[in-house]
Write a protein that holds these residues in place. Structure first.
Motif, PDB file in Angstrom:
ATOM      1  N   ARG A 166       0.844  -1.199   0.000  1.00 57.31           N
ATOM      2  CA  ARG A 166       0.000   0.000   0.000  1.00 57.31           C
ATOM      3  C   ARG A 166       0.874   1.241   0.000  1.00 57.31           C
ATOM      4  NH1 ARG A 166      -4.274   0.215  -1.874  1.00 57.31           N
ATOM      5  NH2 ARG A 166      -4.815   2.031  -0.689  1.00 57.31           N
ATOM      6  N   PRO A 167       0.465   2.307  -0.681  1.00 58.10           N
ATOM      7  CA  PRO A 167       1.301   3.520  -0.710  1.00 58.10           C
ATOM      8  C   PRO A 167       1.101   4.445   0.485  1.00 58.10           C
ATOM      9  CG  PRO A 167      -0.542   3.770  -2.198  1.00 58.10           C
ATOM     10  CD  PRO A 167      -0.626   2.371  -1.644  1.00 58.10           C
ATOM     11  N   ALA A 168       0.563   3.964   1.591  1.00 57.64           N
ATOM     12  CA  ALA A 168       0.353   4.805   2.770  1.00 57.64           C
ATOM     13  C   ALA A 168       1.551   4.783   3.724  1.00 57.64           C
ATOM     14  CB  ALA A 168      -0.909   4.353   3.513  1.00 57.64           C
ATOM     15  N   PHE A 169       2.653   4.164   3.306  1.00 56.72           N
ATOM     16  CA  PHE A 169       3.820   4.043   4.177  1.00 56.72           C
ATOM     17  C   PHE A 169       4.399   5.375   4.648  1.00 56.72           C
ATOM     18  CE2 PHE A 169       5.297   3.830  -0.191  1.00 56.72           C
ATOM     19  CZ  PHE A 169       6.294   4.796  -0.208  1.00 56.72           C
ATOM     20  N   PRO A 170       4.216   6.522   3.928  1.00 57.50           N
ATOM     21  CA  PRO A 170       4.741   7.784   4.483  1.00 57.50           C
ATOM     22  C   PRO A 170       4.161   8.122   5.858  1.00 57.50           C
ATOM     23  CG  PRO A 170       4.319   8.051   2.151  1.00 57.50           C
ATOM     24  CD  PRO A 170       3.748   6.709   2.545  1.00 57.50           C
ATOM     25  N   LEU A 171       2.953   7.662   6.152  1.00 52.62           N
ATOM     26  CA  LEU A 171       2.389   7.891   7.486  1.00 52.62           C
ATOM     27  C   LEU A 171       3.222   7.189   8.555  1.00 52.62           C
ATOM     28  CD1 LEU A 171      -1.400   7.439   6.661  1.00 52.62           C
ATOM     29  CD2 LEU A 171      -0.159   9.580   7.047  1.00 52.62           C
ATOM     30  N   GLY A 172       3.690   5.991   8.247  1.00 51.18           N
ATOM     31  CA  GLY A 172       4.561   5.269   9.178  1.00 51.18           C
ATOM     32  C   GLY A 172       5.907   5.943   9.326  1.00 51.18           C
ATOM     33  N   LEU A 173       6.447   6.452   8.209  1.00 47.95           N
ATOM     34  CA  LEU A 173       7.717   7.177   8.288  1.00 47.95           C
ATOM     35  C   LEU A 173       7.572   8.412   9.168  1.00 47.95           C
ATOM     36  CD1 LEU A 173       8.918   6.924   4.570  1.00 47.95           C
ATOM     37  CD2 LEU A 173       9.842   5.712   6.558  1.00 47.95           C
ATOM     38  N   LEU A 174       6.417   9.052   9.107  1.00 45.03           N
ATOM     39  CA  LEU A 174       6.159  10.207   9.961  1.00 45.03           C
ATOM     40  C   LEU A 174       6.189   9.799  11.432  1.00 45.03           C
ATOM     41  CD1 LEU A 174       5.376  13.207  10.178  1.00 45.03           C
ATOM     42  CD2 LEU A 174       2.996  12.475  10.020  1.00 45.03           C
ATOM     43  N   ILE A 175       5.611   8.649  11.751  1.00 42.93           N
ATOM     44  CA  ILE A 175       5.622   8.156  13.142  1.00 42.93           C
ATOM     45  C   ILE A 175       7.063   7.941  13.606  1.00 42.93           C
ATOM     46  CG2 ILE A 175       5.024   6.179  14.599  1.00 42.93           C
ATOM     47  CD1 ILE A 175       2.652   7.899  14.058  1.00 42.93           C
ATOM     48  N   VAL A 176       7.877   7.316  12.759  1.00 48.78           N
ATOM     49  CA  VAL A 176       9.281   7.071  13.124  1.00 48.78           C
ATOM     50  C   VAL A 176      10.000   8.399  13.341  1.00 48.78           C
ATOM     51  CG1 VAL A 176      11.471   6.095  12.354  1.00 48.78           C
ATOM     52  CG2 VAL A 176       9.363   4.815  11.995  1.00 48.78           C
ATOM     53  N   LEU A 177       9.779   9.373  12.467  1.00 48.87           N
ATOM     54  CA  LEU A 177      10.439  10.669  12.614  1.00 48.87           C
ATOM     55  C   LEU A 177       9.945  11.423  13.850  1.00 48.87           C
ATOM     56  CD1 LEU A 177      10.700  11.843   8.907  1.00 48.87           C
ATOM     57  CD2 LEU A 177      12.515  10.976  10.401  1.00 48.87           C
ATOM     58  N   LEU A 178       8.676  11.294  14.175  1.00 51.23           N
ATOM     59  CA  LEU A 178       8.150  11.940  15.382  1.00 51.23           C
ATOM     60  C   LEU A 178       8.753  11.351  16.654  1.00 51.23           C
ATOM     61  CD1 LEU A 178       4.380  12.433  14.487  1.00 51.23           C
ATOM     62  CD2 LEU A 178       6.125  14.209  14.768  1.00 51.23           C
ATOM     63  N   SER A 179       9.217  10.111  16.572  1.00 51.62           N
ATOM     64  CA  SER A 179       9.837   9.497  17.745  1.00 51.62           C
ATOM     65  C   SER A 179      11.138  10.196  18.125  1.00 51.62           C
ATOM     66  CB  SER A 179      10.087   8.010  17.501  1.00 51.62           C
ATOM     67  OG  SER A 179      11.131   7.834  16.561  1.00 51.62           O
ATOM     68  N   LEU A 180      11.694  10.997  17.216  1.00 53.41           N
ATOM     69  CA  LEU A 180      12.923  11.737  17.518  1.00 53.41           C
ATOM     70  C   LEU A 180      12.745  12.684  18.696  1.00 53.41           C
ATOM     71  CD1 LEU A 180      14.134  12.585  13.908  1.00 53.41           C
ATOM     72  CD2 LEU A 180      15.214  11.031  15.531  1.00 53.41           C
ATOM     73  N   VAL A 181      11.514  13.073  18.969  1.00 52.86           N
ATOM     74  CA  VAL A 181      11.244  13.960  20.099  1.00 52.86           C
ATOM     75  C   VAL A 181      11.552  13.249  21.423  1.00 52.86           C
ATOM     76  CG1 VAL A 181       9.413  15.229  21.292  1.00 52.86           C
ATOM     77  CG2 VAL A 181       9.506  15.219  18.798  1.00 52.86           C
ATOM     78  N   GLU A 182      11.275  11.951  21.487  1.00 54.96           N
ATOM     79  CA  GLU A 182      11.399  11.195  22.734  1.00 54.96           C
ATOM     80  C   GLU A 182      12.669  10.367  22.844  1.00 54.96           C
ATOM     81  OE1 GLU A 182       9.134  11.161  25.285  1.00 54.96           O
ATOM     82  OE2 GLU A 182       7.993  12.713  24.240  1.00 54.96           O
ATOM     83  N   VAL A 183      13.227   9.952  21.722  1.00 55.34           N
ATOM     84  CA  VAL A 183      14.331   8.994  21.735  1.00 55.34           C
ATOM     85  C   VAL A 183      15.661   9.739  21.710  1.00 55.34           C
ATOM     86  CG1 VAL A 183      15.407   7.113  20.449  1.00 55.34           C
ATOM     87  CG2 VAL A 183      12.938   7.237  20.613  1.00 55.34           C
ATOM     88  N   LYS A 184      16.550   9.304  22.590  1.00 55.67           N
ATOM     89  CA  LYS A 184      17.891   9.893  22.628  1.00 55.67           C
ATOM     90  C   LYS A 184      18.903   8.768  22.735  1.00 55.67           C
ATOM     91  CE  LYS A 184      16.383  14.237  24.532  1.00 55.67           C
ATOM     92  NZ  LYS A 184      14.988  14.044  24.557  1.00 55.67           N
ATOM     93  N   PRO A 185      20.041   8.820  22.145  1.00 56.24           N
ATOM     94  CA  PRO A 185      20.508   9.869  21.254  1.00 56.24           C
ATOM     95  C   PRO A 185      19.753   9.833  19.928  1.00 56.24           C
ATOM     96  CG  PRO A 185      22.102   8.085  21.300  1.00 56.24           C
ATOM     97  CD  PRO A 185      21.032   7.744  22.296  1.00 56.24           C
ATOM     98  N   ARG A 186      19.716  10.962  19.269  1.00 56.21           N
ATOM     99  CA  ARG A 186      18.935  11.097  18.047  1.00 56.21           C
ATOM    100  C   ARG A 186      19.585  10.442  16.833  1.00 56.21           C
ATOM    101  NH1 ARG A 186      15.990  14.020  20.913  1.00 56.21           N
ATOM    102  NH2 ARG A 186      15.448  16.131  21.141  1.00 56.21           N
TER     103      ARG A 186
END
Length: 190
Positions: free
Chosen positions: A96-116
């Motif tokens: 399915r071509p909706a995978f950019p939504l998942g990539l957005l979730i992974v990128l949003l995790s940068l707020v919480e996950v350290k080291p970046r």
């Protein structure tokens, strides 16, 4: 056809089964509050609850959310995430071509996950994994072309802006109100 309908129903329900128990184990919620939350979310999602390939994206999104949420709780991504998430994105891009939504979730995790840096590396690996498809990067440009197509965006009612004058969108309005007015974590109502 009955088996296909049963599979589609299972795919629609599975994200709620995967996410809701995890969420409840982290927050003190009563059973009625959980049931109400699931009912409202399911009601909002029901526009997609029919036999259509898009239900596969529900599973991929839920699994991506689950893995990244666990990483955010730990404060870092595990070694297994560097295997599982790119594999998940390679499958998702081929289905399915909706995978950019998942990539957005992974990128949003940068707020919480350290080291970046490892999180950025994982996001890059997930993005590269989406190129493992018969069309390569052309899949991305084709998906972007669909989203930018005025004709295609008006073709599906569920992609139109919500009309809050229709009773169908009252639950969405209620959820938006609750999200905006909810107290922050640790804040009490006085």
């Amino acid at each position: 056809m009955d088996a296909v309908r049963a599979l589609a129903l299972a795919l629609c329900v599975l994200p709620f089964v995967l996410i809701a128990p995890r969420w409840c184990s982290e927050r003190p919620l009563s059973a009625p509050a959980l049931a109400l939350g699931i009912f409202v979310c399911a009601g909002l999602a029901n526009v997609q609850w029919y036999v259509r390939p898009v239900v596969v994206s529900f599973i991929f999104f839920a699994l991506t959310y689950w893995r990244t949420h666990n990483a955010c709780q730990r404060g870092k991504f595990d070694t297994s995430d560097f295997i599982i998430l790119p594999a998940l994105f390679a499958l998702w891009a081929n289905m399915r071509p909706a995978f950019p939504l998942g990539l957005l979730i992974v990128l949003l995790s940068l707020v919480e996950v350290k080291p970046r840096t490892p999180a950025l590396l994982l996001g890059g690996l997930c993005g590269l994994a989406t190129l493992v498809n018969p069309y390569g990067w052309h899949l991305h440009s084709a998906a972007a072309g669909l989203v930018s197509s005025d004709f295609f965006m008006r073709l599906n009612d569920e992609w139109l802006s919500p009309d809050f004058h229709e009773s169908l969108f009252l639950p969405l309005l209620a959820v938006l109100f609750l999200v905006v007015s909810a107290p922050k974590e640790g804040q009490t109502l006085s």
